[in-house]
Every structure is written in C-alpha cells, then in structure tokens.
Design a protein around this motif. Structure first.
Motif, PDB file in Angstrom:
ATOM      1  N   LEU B  67      -8.191   4.981  -4.411  1.00 16.40           N
ATOM      2  CA  LEU B  67      -9.038   4.990  -3.220  1.00 16.40           C
ATOM      3  C   LEU B  67      -8.258   5.466  -2.000  1.00 16.40           C
ATOM      4  CD1 LEU B  67     -11.107   1.738  -3.803  1.00 16.40           C
ATOM      5  CD2 LEU B  67     -11.953   4.078  -3.789  1.00 16.40           C
ATOM      6  N   ARG B  94     -13.259   4.947 -12.065  1.00 17.80           N
ATOM      7  CA  ARG B  94     -13.965   4.083 -11.128  1.00 17.80           C
ATOM      8  C   ARG B  94     -14.957   3.176 -11.840  1.00 17.80           C
ATOM      9  NH1 ARG B  94     -13.442   7.670  -6.224  1.00 17.80           N
ATOM     10  NH2 ARG B  94     -11.209   7.397  -5.972  1.00 17.80           N
ATOM     11  N   PHE B 101     -14.099  -6.751  -2.235  1.00 19.51           N
ATOM     12  CA  PHE B 101     -13.492  -6.577  -0.919  1.00 19.51           C
ATOM     13  C   PHE B 101     -13.430  -7.883  -0.133  1.00 19.51           C
ATOM     14  CE2 PHE B 101     -15.038  -2.595  -2.386  1.00 19.51           C
ATOM     15  CZ  PHE B 101     -14.088  -1.685  -1.972  1.00 19.51           C
ATOM     16  N   ALA B 106     -19.184  -7.144   5.547  1.00 16.52           N
ATOM     17  CA  ALA B 106     -19.008  -5.718   5.785  1.00 16.52           C
ATOM     18  C   ALA B 106     -19.113  -4.897   4.512  1.00 16.52           C
ATOM     19  CB  ALA B 106     -17.642  -5.464   6.438  1.00 16.52           C
ATOM     20  N   SER B 107     -18.939  -5.525   3.355  1.00 18.84           N
ATOM     21  CA  SER B 107     -18.818  -4.722   2.141  1.00 18.84           C
ATOM     22  C   SER B 107     -20.168  -4.445   1.465  1.00 18.84           C
ATOM     23  CB  SER B 107     -17.867  -5.388   1.156  1.00 18.84           C
ATOM     24  OG  SER B 107     -18.346  -6.656   0.794  1.00 18.84           O
ATOM     25  N   ASP B 109     -23.909  -2.748   2.036  1.00 16.04           N
ATOM     26  CA  ASP B 109     -24.696  -1.893   2.922  1.00 16.04           C
ATOM     27  C   ASP B 109     -25.905  -2.678   3.436  1.00 16.04           C
ATOM     28  OD1 ASP B 109     -26.329  -0.004   4.102  1.00 16.04           O
ATOM     29  OD2 ASP B 109     -25.807   1.563   2.678  1.00 16.04           O
ATOM     30  N   ARG B 111     -28.533  -1.874   4.760  1.00 15.10           N
ATOM     31  CA  ARG B 111     -29.848  -1.258   4.577  1.00 15.10           C
ATOM     32  C   ARG B 111     -30.263  -1.170   3.127  1.00 15.10           C
ATOM     33  NH1 ARG B 111     -31.419   0.686   9.448  1.00 15.10           N
ATOM     34  NH2 ARG B 111     -29.691   0.609  10.890  1.00 15.10           N
ATOM     35  N   GLU B 120     -26.078   0.269  -8.123  1.00 15.75           N
ATOM     36  CA  GLU B 120     -25.475   1.559  -7.796  1.00 15.75           C
ATOM     37  C   GLU B 120     -24.539   2.081  -8.896  1.00 15.75           C
ATOM     38  OE1 GLU B 120     -23.469   2.077  -3.943  1.00 15.75           O
ATOM     39  OE2 GLU B 120     -24.275   4.102  -4.105  1.00 15.75           O
ATOM     40  N   VAL B 124     -24.890   5.642 -10.742  1.00 12.66           N
ATOM     41  CA  VAL B 124     -23.830   6.632 -10.591  1.00 12.66           C
ATOM     42  C   VAL B 124     -23.314   7.092 -11.947  1.00 12.66           C
ATOM     43  CG1 VAL B 124     -21.425   6.884  -9.869  1.00 12.66           C
ATOM     44  CG2 VAL B 124     -23.096   5.903  -8.302  1.00 12.66           C
TER      45      VAL B 124
ATOM     46  N   GLU C 184     -16.838   2.001   7.415  1.00 14.68           N
ATOM     47  CA  GLU C 184     -17.383   0.730   6.954  1.00 14.68           C
ATOM     48  C   GLU C 184     -16.923   0.438   5.522  1.00 14.68           C
ATOM     49  OE1 GLU C 184     -19.064  -1.560   8.441  1.00 14.68           O
ATOM     50  OE2 GLU C 184     -19.683  -0.596  10.305  1.00 14.68           O
ATOM     51  N   TYR C 186     -18.538  -0.958   3.198  1.00 15.92           N
ATOM     52  CA  TYR C 186     -19.509  -0.687   2.140  1.00 15.92           C
ATOM     53  C   TYR C 186     -19.480   0.763   1.678  1.00 15.92           C
ATOM     54  CZ  TYR C 186     -22.505   0.439   6.192  1.00 15.92           C
ATOM     55  OH  TYR C 186     -23.004   0.925   7.369  1.00 15.92           O
ATOM     56  N   ARG C 188     -16.618   2.472   1.420  1.00 13.21           N
ATOM     57  CA  ARG C 188     -15.482   2.462   0.517  1.00 13.21           C
ATOM     58  C   ARG C 188     -15.869   1.762  -0.793  1.00 13.21           C
ATOM     59  NH1 ARG C 188     -10.557  -0.529   1.083  1.00 13.21           N
ATOM     60  NH2 ARG C 188     -11.388  -1.363   3.003  1.00 13.21           N
ATOM     61  N   ALA C 189     -16.656   0.695  -0.645  1.00 10.15           N
ATOM     62  CA  ALA C 189     -17.075  -0.062  -1.832  1.00 10.15           C
ATOM     63  C   ALA C 189     -17.875   0.846  -2.754  1.00 10.15           C
ATOM     64  CB  ALA C 189     -17.899  -1.273  -1.417  1.00 10.15           C
ATOM     65  N   SER C 190     -18.731   1.672  -2.157  1.00 12.75           N
ATOM     66  CA  SER C 190     -19.553   2.568  -2.937  1.00 12.75           C
ATOM     67  C   SER C 190     -18.695   3.631  -3.615  1.00 12.75           C
ATOM     68  CB  SER C 190     -20.535   3.238  -1.996  1.00 12.75           C
ATOM     69  OG  SER C 190     -21.755   3.340  -2.594  1.00 12.75           O
ATOM     70  N   ARG C 191     -17.715   4.116  -2.889  1.00 14.98           N
ATOM     71  CA  ARG C 191     -16.799   5.089  -3.473  1.00 14.98           C
ATOM     72  C   ARG C 191     -16.049   4.448  -4.640  1.00 14.98           C
ATOM     73  NH1 ARG C 191     -14.709   9.637  -1.116  1.00 14.98           N
ATOM     74  NH2 ARG C 191     -15.045   8.996   1.029  1.00 14.98           N
ATOM     75  N   SER C 192     -15.724   3.174  -4.480  1.00 17.89           N
ATOM     76  CA  SER C 192     -14.932   2.492  -5.517  1.00 17.89           C
ATOM     77  C   SER C 192     -15.696   2.350  -6.823  1.00 17.89           C
ATOM     78  CB  SER C 192     -14.455   1.127  -5.029  1.00 17.89           C
ATOM     79  OG  SER C 192     -15.473   0.157  -5.188  1.00 17.89           O
ATOM     80  N   VAL C 193     -17.031   2.399  -6.786  1.00 20.05           N
ATOM     81  CA  VAL C 193     -17.764   2.339  -8.054  1.00 20.05           C
ATOM     82  C   VAL C 193     -18.088   3.737  -8.571  1.00 20.05           C
ATOM     83  CG1 VAL C 193     -18.739   0.073  -7.585  1.00 20.05           C
ATOM     84  CG2 VAL C 193     -20.065   2.104  -7.015  1.00 20.05           C
ATOM     85  N   GLY C 194     -17.580   4.754  -7.879  1.00 19.76           N
ATOM     86  CA  GLY C 194     -17.687   6.096  -8.410  1.00 19.76           C
ATOM     87  C   GLY C 194     -18.735   6.989  -7.764  1.00 19.76           C
ATOM     88  N   ALA C 195     -19.325   6.545  -6.653  1.00 21.38           N
ATOM     89  CA  ALA C 195     -20.356   7.356  -6.011  1.00 21.38           C
ATOM     90  C   ALA C 195     -19.764   8.657  -5.480  1.00 21.38           C
ATOM     91  CB  ALA C 195     -20.994   6.573  -4.874  1.00 21.38           C
ATOM     92  N   ARG C 199     -23.823  11.403  -2.622  1.00 18.74           N
ATOM     93  CA  ARG C 199     -24.512  10.116  -2.676  1.00 18.74           C
ATOM     94  C   ARG C 199     -24.103   9.235  -1.492  1.00 18.74           C
ATOM     95  NH1 ARG C 199     -27.011   6.902  -6.768  1.00 18.74           N
ATOM     96  NH2 ARG C 199     -27.070   4.763  -6.001  1.00 18.74           N
ATOM     97  N   ARG C 203     -27.114   8.225   0.779  1.00 14.89           N
ATOM     98  CA  ARG C 203     -27.600   6.864   0.558  1.00 14.89           C
ATOM     99  C   ARG C 203     -27.007   5.856   1.544  1.00 14.89           C
ATOM    100  NH1 ARG C 203     -29.667   6.370  -4.863  1.00 14.89           N
ATOM    101  NH2 ARG C 203     -30.507   8.442  -5.279  1.00 14.89           N
ATOM    102  N   HIS C 204     -25.790   6.103   2.002  1.00 14.89           N
ATOM    103  CA  HIS C 204     -25.137   5.077   2.823  1.00 14.89           C
ATOM    104  C   HIS C 204     -24.853   5.525   4.247  1.00 14.89           C
ATOM    105  CE1 HIS C 204     -24.587   2.477  -0.671  1.00 14.89           C
ATOM    106  NE2 HIS C 204     -24.236   3.550  -1.336  1.00 14.89           N
ATOM    107  N   PRO C 207     -28.336   6.892   6.379  1.00  7.51           N
ATOM    108  CA  PRO C 207     -29.250   5.811   6.786  1.00  7.51           C
ATOM    109  C   PRO C 207     -28.641   4.872   7.831  1.00  7.51           C
ATOM    110  CG  PRO C 207     -29.250   6.027   4.403  1.00  7.51           C
ATOM    111  CD  PRO C 207     -28.172   6.920   4.915  1.00  7.51           C
ATOM    112  N   ASN C 208     -27.352   4.579   7.690  1.00  5.16           N
ATOM    113  CA  ASN C 208     -26.742   3.657   8.635  1.00  5.16           C
ATOM    114  C   ASN C 208     -26.369   4.319   9.953  1.00  5.16           C
ATOM    115  OD1 ASN C 208     -26.383   0.845   7.449  1.00  5.16           O
ATOM    116  ND2 ASN C 208     -25.780   2.166   5.759  1.00  5.16           N
TER     117      ASN C 208
END
Lengths: 357, 343, 301
Positions: B67, B94, B101, B106-107, B109, B111, B120, B124, C184, C186, C188-195, C199, C203-204, C207-208
């Motif tokens: 990361l 991944r 986290f 914060a971790s 989203d 929305r 997700e 993915v 944010e 979230y 990084r969190a999304s990237r960590s699951v492979g997004a 995406r 998706r993130h 919208p934010n």
C-alpha cells in the motif's frame, strides 16, 4: 490531605441542550481534592468525566449548558462566580492541561509569547521579567534550552515537549489546583512516563491538588491517591486507589478491570485466557436508563431494584477512615478479591455488542 | 526463528519518502520510515509489532501489503516476490491479505452502507454475485458478531466497536490468509477494546489466519501475540516469543518501553522501578549513525557510535535483539551521506 | 440480537436512500425549500413555454406599442407591440438552456480535470492545474468574446463560451475537495481490498467530494444566467428577434424613462432566478455538510 480541601464539589449536575433533546451529562457528582492530593476521574467516552471539569471552570457554552450544584475552590464557589472573577481565578486558582498538545497551543505565536501572556495576565511583571520567569518555568518542566525554546513555534517541538510547555503555562501562576484532561493520552508511553514523573515532582514541591481525568486504569494506579469511577454521568465507585483497583465492588469497575489486557499476569499454562468484556455500549446521555445506570449492561442484576431505582453511593466496609470506599450498586456479591487474576471473569468471554440503539 | 512455514518475509526492507520536492523541485531530504527491516511471519501465527509513534510500524504494515511503495530490500508473500508486482497479481495479493485500520470512524465510507462496504472485495474480485453475494455478506456480519439485519444501514448509525467489526468483516470478505491490524483497537473504549481483541483472537483460530497486530499498546500486544517484534526508528530491534520479550527483554529500548507501561495494580506500580528515557525519538529524517537508539540509551558505549547492530540470537530460544551489549555484531557506519546524530 | 441459524441473504439496498434524506433535510430549510420550488416553477415554465405564453413572442402588433401593464398584457408591450409576458416566458427557456448547457460543459470537463489532478497529484496535477490557471487568468468576458468571435454569435455558442470560462472554477473546486477525500482512510481501505483506481474514483472519491461541486453548480447556474444576459446585452449572445432576458434588458434600456416595464420584468426574472440559485446553493451547502447532517438527522456516535 490535611486542612481545608482545595476543591469541594457538591452535587454537580450538567444538562446540555442538544438537537436530540436534553442530555444529562453529569448527574450529581460530589468529591473533594486536598492539597497535594491527586484525584483520578476514570471513565469511558461519554461518561461525563471531561464535561464535569469543564463545567467547574465555566468552559461550557453558556447557552447550551445548565450547571447546578456547588464547587468551592479554596472556599469560593466557582459556579456562582461572576465571569470576570472566574477569569482571574482560572490562572492562579486552577490550571488546565488538555489532551491534544497539537491544538492547545496557538500555531502562529512563539512559545515565549504564549507563556509570557499567561504570566502577565495574572501578575504585574514587566515584559523582561515575565520572559525571565517563562524561561525558568520551561527549565522547571524539563525542557532543554529554555531560552531558545521561547523563540520557537509550536510545530518545531515534539508532542512531549509541547505538553511540557502547556504544563508550564498551566503552572505559571502556581495554581492551587491542576486539572489534567487526558493529558498523556496522545503521547507515547515513554513520554507519558516523563510527563507523569514531572507532574508528580511539581506537585510534591508545590502541594498542588490535581484532578487527573483519564480512561487508562494503569495511569491511575501509578499516580492517584483517590479514584472516582464515572459511568453515565455518575460516580459509581470511589475510594483510595488501592480499594478501587485491588478490591472493586461495582460490576462496572470489575468489568473494566477485567477487560484490560494485563502485562503483569497474562498466560495460564501457556494459554492466554480471553478478556472479560462488558457487553454493549455506554448509554447516551440523552437516553439514560431508568433504575441503575449500569443495569442494561450489567451481568449480575441480582436485585429487584436494579431496574427501577438508582442505587445511592454507599460505604463498603469501614466508614471510619479518611477515605471510605463507596459504590453505587445494589449488587451485594463481594466474594471475589484482589488475588484473583480474573476479576470479573464471570462476565463471560466475547459477548457481542447489543443491537443498535 | 521458530520453524514452520514462512508466509511473509522481508529482507532489508526499506521505505524512504522524499521530503518536500515536487514538479522539477529536488527533495530536501529523505525520511527513513522503514530502514532495513528483516522479518519473517510464520503461517498461522500472531505477530505483534510494537513501537512508539513515528517508529515506522504502520508504514511497515502498509508496505507488506504494497500500500506504500518500497524503496529497497526484498519482500515475499507465500514465496512470491512482491516488489514490482503489478496488475492482476497485485490484485490477487490484495485478496489474500487484508487490513484493519485504526479509526473506525474514518475507515468506512460514510456514503456507503455496511453491505456495500463489506461486499466491495466480493465485487472487486468477482467472488460472488447476486443472491450469493447477499448471503456471503450476512455470513460475514455474523462472523464478526453483528446482526445481518443492519446491512442496509450507514456507518454513522453505529458505535465505534460495531464499526470496527464492519471493518474486520470487509477485511475478511476475500478469505485472506494474512490480516494486518494497524492500531485496530487504539480508538476504542477499554471495554470495547476487549471485545475486539477477543474477536480477533477467535477469528485467527477459527479461520487459521496469520495476523500482524500493530499497536503501541504493549499490554494488548502481549495479550494477543505469539511473537512480538519491537520497532525503533524504522528498524526491528528485538523479536521473539511474546513471553520472552514481555518478561525478559534483551534490548535496552524494549526494557524501557516495558517499564513505562502503566499497570493497573497500585501496589505493583509503587514498587516498580521505571526506566525513564531522556529526550525524544530522533527524527526519521536524521537517523543517528551506528546504533539508532544510542542517543537515548542508558548503557551506551564506544561501538554504539560506529557499528550498526544486527539482530543476533540472545535470551530465550527464538529471541533476537540488535544490541552490542550481547557482543558487537553489525555493519560499521560508513554512510556516505554523513548522517550524524542530533544530541 | 436476533441471530437466525442459517444466515439468510440480506438486502444490499440501503434501508433509507441517502438522496431522500437529503431532500428531507432540504425541506426543513425554508429558504432553500422555497428557492427550490420557485426554480422548479421556472424550469416548468421554460419547458412548457409555448403552451403557457399567451402570444407568440414575435407577434408584432404596431397598434399595441409600448402599452403599460394591463389585464390584456400583464407585463405590458414593447416598442414593436410584442407581449412582454410572452417574451419573458419564452426567454426563460433561452436563458435556462444556455445556463444549464454552459454549466453542464464546465461541470463535466472541470470535474474530470479536478478529479484527475487531485487524485493523481504530482505532474498530472502540475500540468492540468497550470493550464487551468492560464484559462482562469484570461479575463472572462474577453475569453467569451473571443470564442464567440471565432464561432459566431448564437445561444449554443454563448453556452460554449460561458462553459469554457467556468471550467477552471469547477476544476479548482473539485481538486480541492478531492485532495481532502483522497487522504481518507476509507479510500486506502478500499485500495487495500484490491479496488482499481477507476472504482476508487467513481465509488468513493467522487461521491464524497461531490458536495462542494453541487453547491458550485447551483451558484454557477446563477452566474451563467447572468453571463448570458450580459453577453446578450452586449449583442454577442442570443440574437434578435429571439427573446432572451439579457437581450430584452438591452432593448428596454432605451425606453427606461418612457416605459419602465420593458426592462423591469426581464430584469426581475434574472434577479429572481439568480437569487433562487444562490439561496439553493447556500441551503445545499448546509444540508450536505456531514456535521450538520449528523446533527439534523439525529444519527452519529
């Protein structure tokens, strides 16, 4: 602990107006702080521990908060005090150290300006004398190169150094009372140890009364003379640090201690047992339960009154001591002792949090 | 090193960040967040990684999952070289390695609903679709102790502990082998911390996960870990079985760290001798030459200035410490940049 | 806790859609709600202009020249005897079409540029934002005049000109917002699951990052309507005899002491529309602010 107490708080109540209705954040808190004594106020977020001291110093927004009760600082009631008198008292009477050393200092002013300002607000020292005094103070809190530090900006200092500066400002007018609100929470343990040592040293020299607000029972064990455990805006247990931490009575205190991973005694036959947990989450101050404030999360619930009546603080054991051990619970089970490593282990292992509020 | 099958392995791993700089501007310096880490994580174990803020433990955790980009050394995951991994194979990493986290506020989203967040990874990686996906989300929520009925709600309707459970469910959705928990309990209340710690322990056993538990809280690390690694200024300075590191640390820094942890026993606290370190941790932009702990070490002697100590076996079986007190082993300081210590 | 023995499939749909919550909150803000209703009315008028207008906009009736407001002609008539009410109604269509088209161009292009610049940073950011700076530094009216000079006058080109002028505004607002969201956890969190980046962006991040962009859209619509009026007033925008509020204002200018209604009614139409867009923008700013939202919706920690 002798003579007149520095601070006497009696039946302190704070109600906040929120968009979700009135919130009873503090509900009848009484305690005293003696000269040279450290009182630790322990609780989780939302327990009302921080609000209770902000209320003392009139630091809550007046349109939102209603504060009742009395809080006599060296005999003078803080709650009925006129605002200008309160401002005078804040420096020399009571100093305050907040959690976040990053935001408690103004980033655009030098350390010197900020320390000198604190000194000059409550004394008639001229600028040069106040600056000398400021340098002395910084040396006293253990900052290397105090003269040089005066001309630096907050961002040039580390978190630990900043917190020392804030302590220096809080102590600049030799207050009778020092309030530390999670003062070491944002710091690393090695720096926390330095700050705790510093406060203890200064306290011993000056006989300052200290209110130490924290969620960390380890810190409490190290510094406190007396402990007040807060839950749902109430004191649910208080007494000497030994009584409360070694021999807790209230199911909440027991749960809290059982939930702590303990560095001192972890493995049993090479297997680390699961931690005890308190199920659920603390109540919202807008929506306090009827009856005992801890009742909805309590694993004991051994009394018919639990659901209907808030138990008063009653003395446990002997009342003929300087600091009696008191707890607000209907629970009478006292069979566990300090020797048990699993204080409150009866609470069961992993328990899911309750449903949504 | 304890035997067994190594899942994650780092050798001389470096993560350096340029300070300042940008479009046609030269960086003003180098921040050595991770600076030569050797670490093996054995399949099925829980490795605790402790250290103070700024020691690089979080950066290391992020680097293991690619990361943050690594700038030197080697890194393998289940035998695959991770440095330079791209595209589909990076994506597969991944899936096989998840992260929890620190701040549950914060971790997630704000929305997206709990279901959208948890599903997700399924989307993915194309793992489940339609009704299968919904079933899997329900399964995951139950696994972490949440009522599947809350799937349609937004994060702001949950408490911190519940949000952290959602975060854990997301990390587990791709059925990973490896889970990195980066200060996963630091923002929670004590009673909730215990709930999450117990949950992580249960999941680790139940799913046979390999867990890297990063925290500044030694008590929590001691509680959950099989082995503990201690980091200081971008380097692992001591590693070994949790029991050994927790009771008989061999590196002066670990000793000081342990002695500074406040214990909830008033009598013990009064008797305990605390090793109070002087000064602050040096900046990772100006790492001292030789031993990086020497500016604060109470036992500092000549070789410390010049020789960068390597991890060597000391104390209990499987325990290693990087300290010259156990014999001078390491590389002499010949850093051409002339990085010197700030007193 | 209700734990069914066999985990049933859960509904992946939100329990309460977010946009409906937003609308509900907006309804509780009286100024914004009134503005929104008025704007809706104006849009409806613009859509059904042909049906609503009592007369054709260009029906000249020399006998009815410069009549003051009356029952037959509520807004009066102009120097050619055309019904001003009809022309204001038909002008709504012209003004709003140009406004929406212009803001649409700026929104799409500006947001994409801002999104890429903010998300990727480094040289992408440097290159894209320097171009935006150049566009921004160019005087807006001059830029519009240049575009119109090259492409010729007319409402389509007016929209294009105004749109180009507003691209940097949207690029900047988007970039600033994305810079915050990009960091944010979230994301990084999304990237960590492979997004993938796509995406993450759709998706993130978008919208934010959207609230300030939505507010900017509303406020820019106001400016675009004004700009169209200004360009038409200068004779560069909509060409006579087509009705446009700005053009009508320009034509009415000469008769201001003789027949005030010629300029007054189109002026009021511009004023009302611009005011409503601005007030709606302010209202949206409050409603879309997460802190405000938590307070008002009664959620939160």
């Amino acid at each position: 602990m002798s003579g007149q107490p520095v601070l006497e708080v009696e039946d302190l109540r704070v109600r906040l107006r929120t968009p979700r209705g009135p919130a009873d954040v503090v509900n009848g808190l009484s305690y005293t702080v003696g000269a040279g004594e450290t009182v630790a106020v322990v609780g989780e977020s939302g327990s009302g521990k921080s609000v209770s001291v902000l209320a003392l110093l009139g630091l809550l927004p007046s349109g939102v908060a209603t504060v009742t009760g009395s809080a006599r600082l060296q005999g003078e009631d803080l709650l009925t005090m006129r605002p200008d008198r309160l401002r005078q008292v804040r420096g020399p009477g009571a100093g305050m150290v907040f959690q976040d050393p990053m935001t408690s200092l103004n980033p655009v002013l030098t350390i010197g300006r900020q320390v000198v300002e604190g000194i000059r607000a409550h004394s008639d020292l001229d600028k040069a004398a106040a600056r000398r005094r400021a340098a002395e103070l910084l040396a006293e809190v253990g900052l290397p190169d105090p003269e040089g530090t005066l001309d630096r900006y907050p961002h040039e200092l580390s978190g630990g150094m900043r917190q020392r500066v804030i302590i220096a400002i809080a102590l600049s007018n030799s207050p009778a009372l020092l309030i530390a609100d999670e003062a070491t929470t944002a710091l690393d343990v090695t720096v926390q140890a330095q700050i705790i040592d510093l406060v203890e040293k200064l306290q011993a020299e000056r006989g300052t009364g200290v209110i130490w607000i924290t969620h960390d029972l380890g810190v409490v064990a190290g510094i406190a003379d007396r402990v007040l455990v807060m839950y749902g805006g109430r004191c649910v247990e208080d007494g000497t640090v030994d009584d409360v931490l070694e021999n807790p009575v209230h199911p909440y205190t027991r749960g809290l201690l059982g939930a702590l991973p303990d560095l001192a005694q972890p493995a049993v036959d090479g297997v680390v047992p699961d931690l005890a947990t308190v199920p659920g989450v603390p109540p919202a101050p807008t929506d306090l339960p009827k009856g005992c404030v801890f009742w909805p999360r309590c694993p004991v619930r051994g009394d018919a009154r639990c659901e209907t009546e808030q138990p008063p603080l009653t003395v446990i054991g002997s009342a003929d001591v300087v600091l009696p051990h008191r707890a607000a619970t209907w629970c009478t089970e006292r069979t566990f002792g300090a020797e048990s490593p699993g204080v409150g282990r009866t609470f069961g292992a992993e328990s899911p949090e309750g449903g949504l509020r | 090193m304890s035997g067994g099958d190594v899942l994650v392995s780092a050798r001389g791993l470096e993560v350096h960040f340029p300070i300042g700089g940008g479009f046609r501007r030269k960086p003003a310096g180098v921040l050595r967040a991770v600076d030569g880490v050797d670490l093996d994580i054995v399949r099925g174990e829980t490795l605790g990684l402790v250290g103070e803020s700024g020691c690089g433990k979080s950066t290391l955790g992020n680097a293991l999952l690619r990361l943050v980009p690594t700038t030197g050394g080697t890194l393998t995951f289940d035998g695959t070289d991770l440095t330079g991994l791209q595209g589909r194979r990076l994506k597969e990493l991944r899936r096989r390695a998840g992260m929890v986290f620190q701040d549950p506020f914060a971790s997630l989203d704000p929305r997206r609903t709990v279901a959208q967040t948890v599903s997700e990874p399924l989307e993915v990686h194309g793992l489940r679709t339609g009704r299968d996906k919904a079933t899997r989300v329900a399964e995951l929520l139950e696994l972490v102790g949440l009522d599947p009925g809350v799937a349609g709600r937004y994060p702001h309707e949950f408490s911190g502990g519940q949000r952290q459970r959602v975060g854990i469910a997301r990390a587990l959705a791709g059925e990973p082998d490896f889970l990195v928990c980066d200060e996963a309990i630091a923002s929670l209340d004590v009673s909730v911390q215990a709930q999450v710690l117990n949950l992580l322990r249960r999941l680790q056993r139940q799913l046979g996960l390999t867990l890297l538990f990063i925290s500044h809280d030694l008590s929590a690390v001691r509680h959950i870990s099989d082995r503990i690694a201690v980091m200081y200024l971008g380097r692992v300075v001591e590693i070994g079985p949790a029991e050994a590191v927790g009771t008989d640390p061999q590196m002066p820094y670990t000793q000081a760290l342990l002695s500074a942890v406040p214990l909830p026993h008033p009598k013990l606290e009064r008797e305990r001798k605390r090793i109070v370190l002087t000064g602050d941790v040096p900046s990772p932009a100006a790492v001292p030459s030789g031993c990086r702990f020497r500016t604060r070490c109470p036992y500092v002697f000549e070789p410390c200035d010049d020789v960068d100590p390597a991890l060597q076996p000391v104390g209990a079986p499987g325990q290693q410490a990087a300290c010259h007190l156990h014999g001078v082993v390491g590389t002499p300081a010949t850093t051409p940049e002339g990085v010197t210590a700030t007193p | 806790m209700t734990a069914p023995p066999e985990p049933a499939a859960v509904s992946l749909k939100p329990a309460r859609p977010r946009w409906r919550e937003t609308l509900g909150l907006l309804a509780r803000n009286p100024t914004a709600a009134v503005s929104a209703v008025l704007l809706l009315a104006i849009v409806l008028i613009a859509v059904f202009d042909e049906t609503l207008a009592p007369q054709g906009p260009n029906e000249i009736s020399v006998g009815d020249r410069l009549q003051s407001p009356s029952w037959a002609h509520p807004f009066g008539t102009d120097d050619l005897g055309r019904d001003i009410l009809s022309r204001v109604i038909l002008g709504a269509g012209v003004s709003l079409r140009v406004g929406f088209l212009a803001v649409g161009i700026a929104l799409v292009i500006g947001t994409v540029i801002g999104l890429l610049a903010g998300f990727y940073g480094r040289w992408v950011d440097d290159v894209l934002m320097r171009i935006m700076d150049m566009l921004f530094a160019f005087p807006a009216v001059l830029l519009a005049i240049a575009v119109l000079a090259v492409r010729g006058a007319g409402s389509g080109n007016t929209a294009l000109a105004i749109g180009i002028v507003y691209i940097p505004v949207f690029a900047r607002v988007t970039r600033a917002s994305v810079l915050g969201v990009r960091e944010e956890v979230y994301v990084r969190a999304s990237r960590s699951v492979g997004a993938s980046d796509l995406r993450l962006l759709t998706r993130h991040v978008l919208p934010n990052a959207a609230p300030p962009i939505i507010v900017q859209t509303s406020i820019s619509l106001a400016f675009a309507v004004l700009a169209e009026a200004a360009l038409s007033f200068l004779g560069l925008g909509t060409q006579p005899p087509n009705p446009s509020w700005g053009l009508m204002l320009a034509e009415g200018r000469g008769f201001i002491d003789l027949a005030w209604w010629l300029a007054f009614f189109p002026g009021m139409a511009i004023f009302l529309t611009v005011l409503c867009f601005n007030l709606l923008g302010d209202g949206l700013r409050d409603v879309l602010d997460p802190k405000q939202r938590t307070l008002m919706a009664g959620g939160g920690r």
